[in-house]
Scaffold this motif. Structure first.
Motif, PDB file in Angstrom:
ATOM      1  N   ARG A  38       0.827  -1.200   0.000  1.00 24.81           N
ATOM      2  CA  ARG A  38       0.000   0.000   0.000  1.00 24.81           C
ATOM      3  C   ARG A  38       0.870   1.263   0.000  1.00 24.81           C
ATOM      4  N   CYS A  75       2.283  -2.770   9.433  1.00 21.60           N
ATOM      5  CA  CYS A  75       2.792  -1.607   8.707  1.00 21.60           C
ATOM      6  C   CYS A  75       3.021  -0.497   9.703  1.00 21.60           C
ATOM      7  N   THR A  77       3.995   2.625   8.941  1.00 18.32           N
ATOM      8  CA  THR A  77       3.777   3.969   8.415  1.00 18.32           C
ATOM      9  C   THR A  77       2.504   4.536   9.054  1.00 18.32           C
ATOM     10  N   ALA A  82      -3.237   0.430   5.574  1.00 18.34           N
ATOM     11  CA  ALA A  82      -3.056  -0.983   5.912  1.00 18.34           C
ATOM     12  C   ALA A  82      -2.482  -1.100   7.321  1.00 18.34           C
TER      13      ALA A  82
END
Ligand SMILES: [Zn+2]
Length: 522
Positions: A38, A75, A77, A82
């Motif tokens: 993503r 993830c 981030t 996601a």
């Protein structure tokens, strides 16, 4: 073991075992991190692990399954939608794929080479478990390579289903490769394709009409080139019609008319039978065409006129009577080239038709024994042995002499052609015109075409004048075809290859599958 599996990149092989007939390879990813599909961010924080199974190419005829323990990562981030993502091993796994890329490529290759059930059987022999539908899906999924600007294009039509549905093949004339297959042969389809693929400067094509219109609207600046091979083919047809029209000139005059030889009578009888054939052909043609115009089906016409289906179809499809007379005449000529042999044997005392038929079949005769019997009948009673009178060439032979390059005529052909021209002024003119056209074509002197057409208008036979009318309807492209070096030869080759690929596909010649095979099977 690792050496046997060079394509297993990004994993370490932990163990190999046999389960039934299957070889199972256990593997672990070697990387520390995964990359989020993503946001493209990397993460080393493992959420969980799970097993993935991939089918692979067989070893020693045994199917291979790779068991990989892949990870699910968090993830990291902050703004990524996601929360977690599944690990993919570059070059080995793809989302949802249940095969290794190597096996996928093998399945596509099998599907391209052998579509359908035969492909599934072949795969099974190679230790690959796959069905017919999987093969077809694999072929359909092969991505098309991007069509780059093509400067010189060739287009031609091909039958998707014979006599009913036609498609168009598009060929890059520089690389001589097919780049697309279109579902019909209409002007709109060609125009749309050309607009979607700008940059075309030259288009080689055969028939005028739809393609010419499509190119004019889709690529108005492109030069259209009429294919030389088709031009020559049409000219040769006009010559054959001309020879047919003057077929009385083919027969040399009898050596001595006061002394009627048995074979002389036979020749007379043959002319009479040609004439009867022509009358019958004319009657049948008008009867079939009339019933057709009343909307009667081919099989109903066949029943009504007591003709077999093939004959009815031939009469129904013919555009004019000349076409049928030409075929009838060339059919009658099956025996022509064996007539000198028959004369010789007959005059040597062999009058047995069955035996003579066997002898000429050995020499390549492909007609019926009835034809031989009918030909010999008028002379069966005669016993005199007389020198055989000369026999003229067949329509096909004469057409060949008139259209072949003079350098490719044998001495014998040459002298027979000379003798024929001595007795046929019409064919002398035709011969000269054909020769002039051949020179314009081989020397690329398109600028001389106008003068040649004027000469045909003045002295040409009807069939040649009709050929010239066809040229005038497509004059710019014809002149380009007789001037520029481009030719549709490569397109012709691909049309033949399409026919071959289609035959292999039996009933499954759907355009999308055929297209993939034409573009990707090498
Ligand atoms: Zn992410």
């Amino acid at each position: 073991m690792r050496a046997l599996l060079p394509h297993l990149v990004g994993v370490v092989v932990a163990g190999v075992r046999r389960v039934g007939s299957t070889i199972r390879v256990a593997a672990e990813p070697t990387g520390e991190r995964g990359r989020c599909p993503r946001c493209d961010g990397e993460s080393a924080r493992v959420h969980s692990r799970y097993r993935r199974q991939l089918s692979d190419t067989a070893i020693g005829g045994h199917p291979v399954t790779i068991d990989i323990r892949v990870r699910r990562f968090f993830c990291d981030t902050t703004d990524c939608a996601a929360k977690t993502f599944a690990e993919q091993i570059p070059g080995l796994t793809q989302p949802w794929a249940r095969r290794t890329p190597v096996l996928g490529a093998v399945i596509s290759a099998i599907g391209l080479a052998v579509a359908g059930r035969a492909g599934a059987r072949l795969a099974s022999r190679l230790g690959i478990r796959t069905g017919r539908d999987t093969l077809l899906r694999a072929v359909r999924a092969i991505p098309d390579s991007k069509v780059r600007d093509v400067r010189v294009l060739g287009i031609d039509d091909f039958a998707i289903r014979r006599g009913h549905i036609y498609g168009t093949v598009v060929v890059d004339m520089t690389t001589r490769t097919p780049i697309d297959l279109l579902g019909d042969r209409t002007a709109d389809t060609v125009a749309t394709w050309l607009k979607e693929h700008p940059g075309t400067e030259i288009v080689c094509r055969d028939r005028a009409g739809a393609y010419a219109d499509g190119i004019r609207s889709g690529a108005p600046d492109a030069v259209q080139v009429a294919d030389r091979w088709h031009l020559w083919h049409n000219l040769a047809e006009a010559v054959e019609k001309t020879v047919t029209r003057h077929r009385a000139d083919l027969r040399p005059p009898a050596l001595d008319t006061s002394d009627v030889s048995p074979m002389g009578q036979s020749a007379g009888a043959e002319v009479e039978s040609d004439r009867r054939l022509a009358v019958r052909t004319r009657e049948r043609y008008s009867a079939v065409q009339q019933l057709l115009s009343h909307g009667m089906s081919l099989s109903a016409i066949g029943r009504k006129l007591a003709l077999d289906r093939r004959t009815v179809r031939r009469f129904a499809r013919a555009t004019d009577l000349d076409e049928l007379l030409t075929t009838s005449a060339s059919r009658a000529s099956l025996l022509d080239e064996f007539k000198p042999y028959l004369h010789e044997r007959f005059n040597a005392g062999c009058t047995d038709a069955a035996r003579l038929t066997r002898e000429i079949v050995e020499l390549g005769y492909r007609g019926s024994d009835k034809t031989v019997r009918r030909y010999l009948q008028p002379v069966r009673a005669a016993h005199e042995q007389l020198p055989s009178p000369p026999v003229g060439p067949s329509i096909r032979q004469a057409t060949g002499w008139l259209t072949r390059h003079p350098a490719r005529l044998t001495d014998d052909d040459r002298s027979q052609l000379d003798a024929l021209l001595d007795r046929s002024p019409a064919l002398v003119t035709t011969h000269r015109l054909v020769h002039d056209f051949a020179e314009i074509m081989t020397e690329r002197r398109g600028s001389d075409l106008a003068a040649w057409m004027t000469a045909v208008d003045a002295d040409g036979e009807p069939a040649l004048r009709s050929f010239v009318r066809g040229l005038r309807r497509d004059l710019d492209a014809v002149t380009a075809g007789l001037t520029l070096p481009h030719s549709s030869g490569p397109v012709e080759g691909h049309v033949n290859r399409i026919k071959m690929l289609k035959r292999q596909m039996y009933g499954r010649a759907n355009l999308d599958l055929l297209r993939k095979r034409v573009l990707h099977a090498r």
